[in-house]
Design a protein around this motif. Structure first.
Motif, short mmCIF file in Angstrom:
data_model
loop_
_atom_site.label_atom_id
_atom_site.label_comp_id
_atom_site.label_asym_id
_atom_site.label_seq_id
_atom_site.Cartn_x
_atom_site.Cartn_y
_atom_site.Cartn_z
N VAL A 49 -44.50 19.97 30.04
CA VAL A 49 -43.55 19.03 30.64
C VAL A 49 -42.87 19.66 31.85
N ARG A 50 -42.53 20.94 31.76
CA ARG A 50 -41.96 21.62 32.93
C ARG A 50 -42.93 21.57 34.11
N ARG A 51 -44.19 21.82 33.84
CA ARG A 51 -45.20 21.74 34.91
C ARG A 51 -45.24 20.33 35.50
N ASP A 52 -45.21 19.33 34.64
CA ASP A 52 -45.21 17.95 35.13
C ASP A 52 -44.03 17.70 36.05
N ILE A 53 -42.85 18.17 35.64
CA ILE A 53 -41.63 17.91 36.42
C ILE A 53 -41.74 18.47 37.83
N VAL A 54 -42.07 19.75 37.94
CA VAL A 54 -42.07 20.37 39.27
C VAL A 54 -43.21 19.82 40.12
N ARG A 55 -44.33 19.48 39.52
CA ARG A 55 -45.45 18.91 40.29
C ARG A 55 -45.12 17.51 40.79
N MET A 56 -44.50 16.70 39.94
CA MET A 56 -44.13 15.34 40.33
C MET A 56 -43.17 15.34 41.51
N HIS B 32 -42.49 17.85 43.62
CA HIS B 32 -43.09 18.47 44.80
C HIS B 32 -44.00 17.49 45.53
N ASP B 33 -44.76 16.71 44.79
CA ASP B 33 -45.77 15.84 45.40
C ASP B 33 -45.17 14.83 46.36
N VAL B 34 -43.94 14.37 46.07
CA VAL B 34 -43.30 13.37 46.94
C VAL B 34 -42.08 13.94 47.66
N ASN B 35 -41.87 15.26 47.52
CA ASN B 35 -40.73 15.93 48.16
C ASN B 35 -39.43 15.18 47.87
N SER B 36 -39.29 14.77 46.61
CA SER B 36 -38.14 13.94 46.25
C SER B 36 -37.98 13.94 44.73
N GLY B 37 -36.73 13.92 44.28
CA GLY B 37 -36.48 13.84 42.85
C GLY B 37 -35.48 14.87 42.39
N HIS B 38 -35.30 14.96 41.08
CA HIS B 38 -34.23 15.77 40.50
C HIS B 38 -34.81 16.73 39.46
N GLU C 260 -50.74 8.57 35.02
CA GLU C 260 -49.82 7.76 35.81
C GLU C 260 -48.66 8.58 36.37
N LEU C 261 -48.43 9.76 35.83
CA LEU C 261 -47.38 10.63 36.37
C LEU C 261 -47.63 10.95 37.84
N ALA C 262 -48.88 10.89 38.26
CA ALA C 262 -49.22 11.16 39.66
C ALA C 262 -48.68 10.11 40.62
N THR C 263 -48.18 8.99 40.09
CA THR C 263 -47.66 7.92 40.95
C THR C 263 -46.15 7.99 41.11
N PHE C 264 -45.51 9.00 40.55
CA PHE C 264 -44.04 9.11 40.56
C PHE C 264 -43.46 8.89 41.96
N ARG C 265 -42.52 7.97 42.06
CA ARG C 265 -41.76 7.64 43.28
C ARG C 265 -42.63 7.13 44.43
N LYS C 266 -43.82 6.68 44.13
CA LYS C 266 -44.69 6.15 45.19
C LYS C 266 -44.61 4.63 45.23
N ILE C 267 -45.06 4.06 46.36
CA ILE C 267 -44.99 2.61 46.55
C ILE C 267 -45.75 1.90 45.43
#
Length: 281
Positions: A14-21, A23-29, A89-96
């Motif tokens: 889950v930690r890996r998921d968090i930082v990857r998500m 980082h991928d959109v340069n946005s989030g908490h 679907e985690l790969a779509t985080f914060r995307k259109i």
């Protein structure tokens, strides 16, 4: 029930998921998400009684409401890894057009999400309504919530806390992520709230504390004790002493990563500290 190793492996993934998500959109908490990873992993995989599948009514199962909705990365990861929706679907985080918005929303129809929690301070009120509905339905299951300590500076929380204590909403267990940090600095510097224990107790709550809020065994013990103390005329508050950014050394213990994404080099370091366990999305 999951084994200790299974839960530990899930925490790392889950930690890996968090930082990857993020980082991928340069946005989030990432900060608060990392700090609450052990809690949400334990809650969904060891503590709550859940049915197969998902429906909004939630009759015959425990419910959870995330009040500090900005820590959506950890919530989405735990839900996906629990089987509520595909991990990919985690790969779509914060995307259109993604169902995984920066703050959880219900109109996207994402399984596991029962309220929109972009605006802070509202989760307690919703949870009390759900808890009272369970009582009316003769449903003995519990309602769990999570709140940030900085979020408690929102006044609506205290109206709800006062109500729950006064009306004996004793099927409610509310956890506070007690990390002492918020977006602009430490909670003591921004708005010192004094003793949260004293405040909750003054409003008629039973208060428990977990000093090792990033220790799976301590969290599970604390939540099980909270369950034991429910149904006795008082709502239960669990003060969970965590470290913001836990599990990534350069993010840990500081507000600076409350809402900041790692760059490529920082991501590589975070992933090195959390080797893949269950497979990346």
């Amino acid at each position: 029930m999951s084994s200790k190793q299974e839960l530990s492996d899930l925490v790392v993934q889950v930690r890996r998921d968090i930082v990857r998500m993020v980082h991928d959109v340069n946005s989030g908490h990432p900060g608060g998400s990392l700090g609450c990873t052990e809690f949400l992993v334990a809650l969904y995989n060891e503590v709550m009684e859940l049915k197969d599948g998902f429906d909004m009514d939630g009759i015959g199962e425990d419910l959870f409401f995330l009040s500090n909705g900005h820590i959506s990365p950890v919530f989405y990861s735990v839900l996906a890894r629990k089987g509520y929706f595909p991990v990919k679907e985690l790969a779509t985080f914060r995307k259109i057009d993604s169902r995984l918005q920066g703050h959880p929303t219900t109109h996207e129809g994402l399984p596991g999400i029962r309220i929109a929690s972009g605006s802070l301070g509202q989760g307690m009120s919703v949870a009390i309504g759900a808890a009272e509905a369970k009582k009316l339905n003769k449903d003995s299951h519990l309602v769990f919530t999570l709140h940030g300590d900085g979020e408690l500076q929102e006044g609506q929380n205290w109206e709800a806390i006062m109500y729950a204590g006064a009306k004996g909403v004793d099927n409610l267990i509310s956890t506070v992520d007690y990390n002492g940090q918020q977006i602009d600095g430490s909670t003591d510097e921004v708005m010192n709230m004094g003793s949260l224990r004293d405040k909750f107790e003054a409003f008629g709550w039973e208060v428990l504390e977990v000093e090792e809020g990033n220790n799976l065994e301590a969290i599970i013990s604390g939540l099980q004790l909270a369950k034991t103390n429910s149904g006795k005329g008082k709502p239960v508050c669990l003060l969970l002493h965590t470290s913001m950014g836990h599990g990534v050394d350069f993010m840990a213990g500081t507000h600076e990563w409350h809402g900041k994404a790692p760059n490529d080099e920082q991501l590589a370091s975070a992933l090195e500290q959390n080797p893949e366990t269950l497979g990346d999305y």
